[in-house]
Write an enzyme that holds these catalytic residues in place. Structure first.
Site, PDB file in Angstrom:
ATOM      1  N   ASP A  28       0.848  -1.194   0.000  1.00 17.95           N
ATOM      2  CA  ASP A  28       0.000   0.000   0.000  1.00 17.95           C
ATOM      3  C   ASP A  28       0.883   1.244   0.000  1.00 17.95           C
ATOM      4  OD1 ASP A  28      -3.232   0.510   1.019  1.00 17.95           O
ATOM      5  OD2 ASP A  28      -1.815   2.202   1.080  1.00 17.95           O
ATOM      6  N   ASN A  82     -12.794  -3.098   2.939  1.00 15.00           N
ATOM      7  CA  ASN A  82     -13.773  -2.024   3.096  1.00 15.00           C
ATOM      8  C   ASN A  82     -14.816  -2.140   1.995  1.00 15.00           C
ATOM      9  OD1 ASN A  82     -12.319  -0.904   5.277  1.00 15.00           O
ATOM     10  ND2 ASN A  82     -10.946   0.137   3.859  1.00 15.00           N
ATOM     11  N   GLY A  88     -16.054   2.795   3.995  1.00 16.67           N
ATOM     12  CA  GLY A  88     -14.941   3.685   3.666  1.00 16.67           C
ATOM     13  C   GLY A  88     -14.131   3.233   2.464  1.00 16.67           C
ATOM     14  N   HIS A  93     -12.516  -1.527  -6.650  1.00 13.84           N
ATOM     15  CA  HIS A  93     -12.006  -2.790  -7.213  1.00 13.84           C
ATOM     16  C   HIS A  93     -11.670  -3.625  -5.984  1.00 13.84           C
ATOM     17  CE1 HIS A  93      -9.473  -5.054 -10.330  1.00 13.84           C
ATOM     18  NE2 HIS A  93      -9.167  -5.646  -9.180  1.00 13.84           N
ATOM     19  N   HIS A  95     -10.495  -5.539  -2.897  1.00 14.83           N
ATOM     20  CA  HIS A  95      -9.139  -5.781  -2.385  1.00 14.83           C
ATOM     21  C   HIS A  95      -9.193  -6.095  -0.902  1.00 14.83           C
ATOM     22  CE1 HIS A  95     -10.070  -1.466  -2.128  1.00 14.83           C
ATOM     23  NE2 HIS A  95      -9.347  -1.437  -1.022  1.00 14.83           N
ATOM     24  N   HIS A  97      -6.923  -5.643   2.493  1.00 12.68           N
ATOM     25  CA  HIS A  97      -5.755  -5.061   3.144  1.00 12.68           C
ATOM     26  C   HIS A  97      -5.173  -6.160   4.029  1.00 12.68           C
ATOM     27  CE1 HIS A  97      -6.811  -0.713   2.393  1.00 12.68           C
ATOM     28  NE2 HIS A  97      -8.019  -1.253   2.265  1.00 12.68           N
TER      29      HIS A  97
HETATM   30  P1  AMP Z   1      -9.867   1.385   0.320  1.00 13.15           P
HETATM   31  O1  AMP Z   1     -10.105   2.671   1.069  1.00 13.15           O
HETATM   32  O2  AMP Z   1     -10.194   0.170   1.123  1.00 13.15           O
HETATM   33  O3  AMP Z   1     -10.516   1.414  -1.028  1.00 13.15           O
HETATM   34  O4  AMP Z   1      -8.291   1.300   0.126  1.00 13.15           O
HETATM   35  C1  AMP Z   1      -7.622   1.801  -0.970  1.00 13.15           C
HETATM   36  C2  AMP Z   1      -6.151   1.712  -0.636  1.00 13.15           C
HETATM   37  O5  AMP Z   1      -5.409   1.869  -1.836  1.00 13.15           O
HETATM   38  C3  AMP Z   1      -5.649   2.797   0.334  1.00 13.15           C
HETATM   39  O6  AMP Z   1      -5.097   2.175   1.494  1.00 13.15           O
HETATM   40  C4  AMP Z   1      -4.594   3.538  -0.476  1.00 13.15           C
HETATM   41  O7  AMP Z   1      -3.495   3.955   0.300  1.00 13.15           O
HETATM   42  C5  AMP Z   1      -4.197   2.507  -1.515  1.00 13.15           C
HETATM   43  N1  AMP Z   1      -3.666   3.042  -2.756  1.00 13.15           N
HETATM   44  C6  AMP Z   1      -4.178   4.013  -3.537  1.00 13.15           C
HETATM   45  N2  AMP Z   1      -3.412   4.228  -4.611  1.00 13.15           N
HETATM   46  C7  AMP Z   1      -2.366   3.346  -4.523  1.00 13.15           C
HETATM   47  C8  AMP Z   1      -1.225   3.057  -5.328  1.00 13.15           C
HETATM   48  N3  AMP Z   1      -0.979   3.723  -6.469  1.00 13.15           N
HETATM   49  N4  AMP Z   1      -0.362   2.099  -4.911  1.00 13.15           N
HETATM   50  C9  AMP Z   1      -0.589   1.419  -3.771  1.00 13.15           C
HETATM   51  N5  AMP Z   1      -1.655   1.637  -2.973  1.00 13.15           N
HETATM   52  C10 AMP Z   1      -2.521   2.593  -3.340  1.00 13.15           C
END
Ligand code: AMP
Length: 110
Positions: A28, A82, A88, A93, A95, A97
């Site tokens: 991340d 999430n 949040g 897409h 994912h 964490h």
């Molecule tokens: P969510 O809020 O669950 O949709 O999490 C999205 C996550 O994507 C966040 O923790 C961001 O820090 C992470 N994120 C966004 N852009 C990038 C990127 N280019 N590379 C790696 N992580 C990213």
């Protein structure tokens, strides 16, 4: 196209942890723990609700490979996904964490 789709296509770089034909894991960009990895299916599903159950099962195996690779399989880790507005979710897409590398706090979030 959302940011994860661009990462899958190689249009945005990522710090890759593990990849196979169906899934990709990368660090991340804004870590919330010493180890903070995102695991995504290459096929785009909006969120957990939309994920086919067979793909979720395969993703579980992939996540086990990831946590073994980074050395937190035994020490422990947290999986979070999430979903939607109250969850949040920022990137639409699906994912997970994967958080670890330290004893994580657990407190009320709302
Ligand atoms: P969510 O809020 O669950 O949709 O999490 C999205 C996550 O994507 C966040 O923790 C961001 O820090 C992470 N994120 C966004 N852009 C990038 C990127 N280019 N590379 C790696 N992580 C990213």
């Amino acid at each position: 196209m959302n940011v994860f789709e661009k990462i899958i296509k190689g249009e945005i770089p990522c710090k890759k942890v593990l990849e196979n034909d169906k899934f990709l894991a990368f660090y991340d960009i804004a870590p919330r723990a010493p180890i903070h990895i995102l695991a995504i299916p290459k096929q785009g599903y909006k969120d957990f609700n939309a994920m086919p159950k067979e793909l979720l099962a395969e993703m579980s195996d992939f996540i086990i490979e990831v946590v073994k690779k980074v050395g937190i399989y035994e020490s422990g880790y947290r999986l979070i996904t999430n979903i939607g507005n109250d969850g949040g979710q920022e990137v639409p897409h699906f994912h997970y964490h994967i958080l670890g590398g330290a004893k994580l706090r657990w407190e009320a979030l709302a």
